[in-house]
Write a protein that holds these residues in place. Sequence first.
Motif, mmCIF file in Angstrom:
data_model
loop_
_atom_site.group_PDB
_atom_site.id
_atom_site.type_symbol
_atom_site.label_atom_id
_atom_site.label_comp_id
_atom_site.label_asym_id
_atom_site.label_seq_id
_atom_site.Cartn_x
_atom_site.Cartn_y
_atom_site.Cartn_z
ATOM 1 N N LEU A 32 5.114 3.110 -9.883
ATOM 2 C CA LEU A 32 4.463 3.548 -8.882
ATOM 3 C C LEU A 32 3.177 3.223 -8.593
ATOM 4 C CD1 LEU A 32 5.803 7.062 -9.985
ATOM 5 C CD2 LEU A 32 6.575 5.835 -8.109
ATOM 6 N N SER A 33 2.590 2.166 -9.120
ATOM 7 C CA SER A 33 1.208 1.568 -8.880
ATOM 8 C C SER A 33 0.233 2.553 -8.616
ATOM 9 C CB SER A 33 1.425 0.664 -7.414
ATOM 10 O OG SER A 33 2.576 -0.270 -7.585
ATOM 11 N N GLY A 34 0.074 3.516 -9.403
ATOM 12 C CA GLY A 34 -1.059 4.194 -9.770
ATOM 13 C C GLY A 34 -1.195 5.463 -8.505
ATOM 14 N N ASN A 38 -0.281 8.573 -1.824
ATOM 15 C CA ASN A 38 -1.194 7.475 -1.879
ATOM 16 C C ASN A 38 -2.538 7.844 -2.032
ATOM 17 O OD1 ASN A 38 -1.981 8.189 0.668
ATOM 18 N ND2 ASN A 38 -0.934 6.636 1.555
ATOM 19 N N LYS A 39 -2.822 9.271 -2.063
ATOM 20 C CA LYS A 39 -4.338 9.687 -2.292
ATOM 21 C C LYS A 39 -4.334 11.011 -3.241
ATOM 22 C CE LYS A 39 -6.407 8.104 1.935
ATOM 23 N NZ LYS A 39 -7.260 8.753 3.134
ATOM 24 N N ASN A 40 -5.184 11.216 -3.982
ATOM 25 C CA ASN A 40 -5.335 12.311 -4.893
ATOM 26 C C ASN A 40 -5.663 13.433 -4.197
ATOM 27 O OD1 ASN A 40 -6.014 14.273 -6.734
ATOM 28 N ND2 ASN A 40 -7.164 12.701 -8.202
ATOM 29 N N GLU A 99 -8.693 15.037 -2.116
ATOM 30 C CA GLU A 99 -8.700 14.975 -0.497
ATOM 31 C C GLU A 99 -7.318 15.636 -0.016
ATOM 32 O OE1 GLU A 99 -8.682 11.554 3.005
ATOM 33 O OE2 GLU A 99 -9.346 11.008 1.084
ATOM 34 N N ILE A 100 -7.217 16.878 0.239
ATOM 35 C CA ILE A 100 -6.045 17.696 0.431
ATOM 36 C C ILE A 100 -5.906 18.033 1.824
ATOM 37 C CG2 ILE A 100 -6.990 20.022 -0.144
ATOM 38 C CD1 ILE A 100 -4.629 20.607 -1.791
ATOM 39 N N LYS A 101 -6.816 17.889 2.903
ATOM 40 C CA LYS A 101 -6.659 18.525 4.084
ATOM 41 C C LYS A 101 -5.511 17.814 5.049
ATOM 42 C CE LYS A 101 -9.113 19.140 8.552
ATOM 43 N NZ LYS A 101 -10.391 18.815 8.960
ATOM 44 N N HIS A 110 -0.152 11.824 3.516
ATOM 45 C CA HIS A 110 -0.429 10.972 2.373
ATOM 46 C C HIS A 110 1.007 10.544 1.625
ATOM 47 C CE1 HIS A 110 -4.760 12.386 2.414
ATOM 48 N NE2 HIS A 110 -4.570 11.659 3.299
ATOM 49 N N ILE A 111 2.002 11.268 2.303
ATOM 50 C CA ILE A 111 3.382 11.034 1.424
ATOM 51 C C ILE A 111 4.110 9.627 1.723
ATOM 52 C CG2 ILE A 111 5.738 11.961 1.210
ATOM 53 C CD1 ILE A 111 4.775 14.711 2.208
#
Length: 416
Positions: free
Chosen positions: A71-73, A391-393, A397-399, A404-405
């Motif tokens: 999953l590369s992080g 691909n983002k935490n 960063e949730i907006k 980001h899926i």
Amino acid sequence: MCRYLIITVIILFAFSCNGQNYARKNKNSKRIQLNNGHWFNGKIFEKKTVWVKEGLLHFNTIGEADTVIDLSGKFVIPPFADAHNHNLESKYELQERIAAYLDNGVFYVKLLSTIKRRITPVLHNYNEPSKLDVRMTHAPLTAKDGHPIGVRKRYLYRGYYRGMFNTLEELEFHGYVRIDTEQDLEQKWERVLESKPDFIKINLLYSEEYEKRKDDSIYFGRKGLNPKFVSKIVEKAHAANLKVSAHVETAYDFHVAVTAGVDEVAHLPEISHGQPINRKDAALASKKGIRVVTTASLVLKRQKQPNYQQLVANIVFNLKLLQEEGVEIAIGSDQYNGNSVGEFQFLYGLDVFTNTQLLNMWTRNATKAVFPRRKVGELKEGYEASFLVLNKNPLLEIKQINKHITMLIKQGVLLK
């Protein structure tokens, strides 16, 4: 990187070919090992190796894996849900609606009233590993000329029920159930259960004015059950092993529902009228474990009203009050032409909740509202292997979280 992603998709597609059997513990399914992913535990992300076996998640080794995926992080969270909608009942724009849910990571939808004759022909679109999962009730309980009878009358005249119903009276037990007396409740209860609802929905509207509105035609469609009957309805539903979801409009409706012991309040009250919830009622809801579904973005329909900002301020007040009292809050939209993505965006803009709280409201809490007895909505041992890879935490960063899926997996089936 592009080559890696292509290989990953091929591998995942290969192990999803028999995906429809995963929920039934397919003994012949492949064992998958997922390395280098950060998995959400409800509070933080933890770097773990996770296995999928028979369509379920495992956090301890299950032996040698057939397939290993890096999953590369990236960040793994449960899928999203919409704990309140009505927009999956007919063929009209159905595939577009389903795609809008799934493409945005919304796997579970709670339909707060459907007409069984309308939805039955499209049920093959739901409740399989590669498809959207829905849970529904049918005719909500209301009183004479109460909500949703006005909606049913309008749709009947527009021809939506052509070939199914000719009169409003024919719609009873399909689009609504009228309960005006205790005798009605006793006589009609078995017919309520005959439709095999997944839960019971009751409609409370302006309960504090029940006597004033009950026989006045000016309030047609803008009233609901006699508040005196709610406890008895809840008792009957619970005896039938069914939970109760209550439509509410006012803070007093909320008081009636909570006092009677419903399982869920299907709307944040006072979206349209701007009154505060009584703190004692919020505390009682918390004590009884009663969930509240947001539907706060409905206020956007009132943006042109001069008191719009006051209505929003009251929504903020009531959400903060519920949060302070420890009430479980779930995201649901009640947006017929939308879904819980828009509701999430609206709630984010209110700046009431932390990113962690919003994430849990849209994943764990909303999913529990839809499927309270199913092992979904969390990434735990033995739970269904349904998750989103980002691909983002989202805690940082949730907006635009749905943007980001990078991968959607449902019961071991690759959706994207």
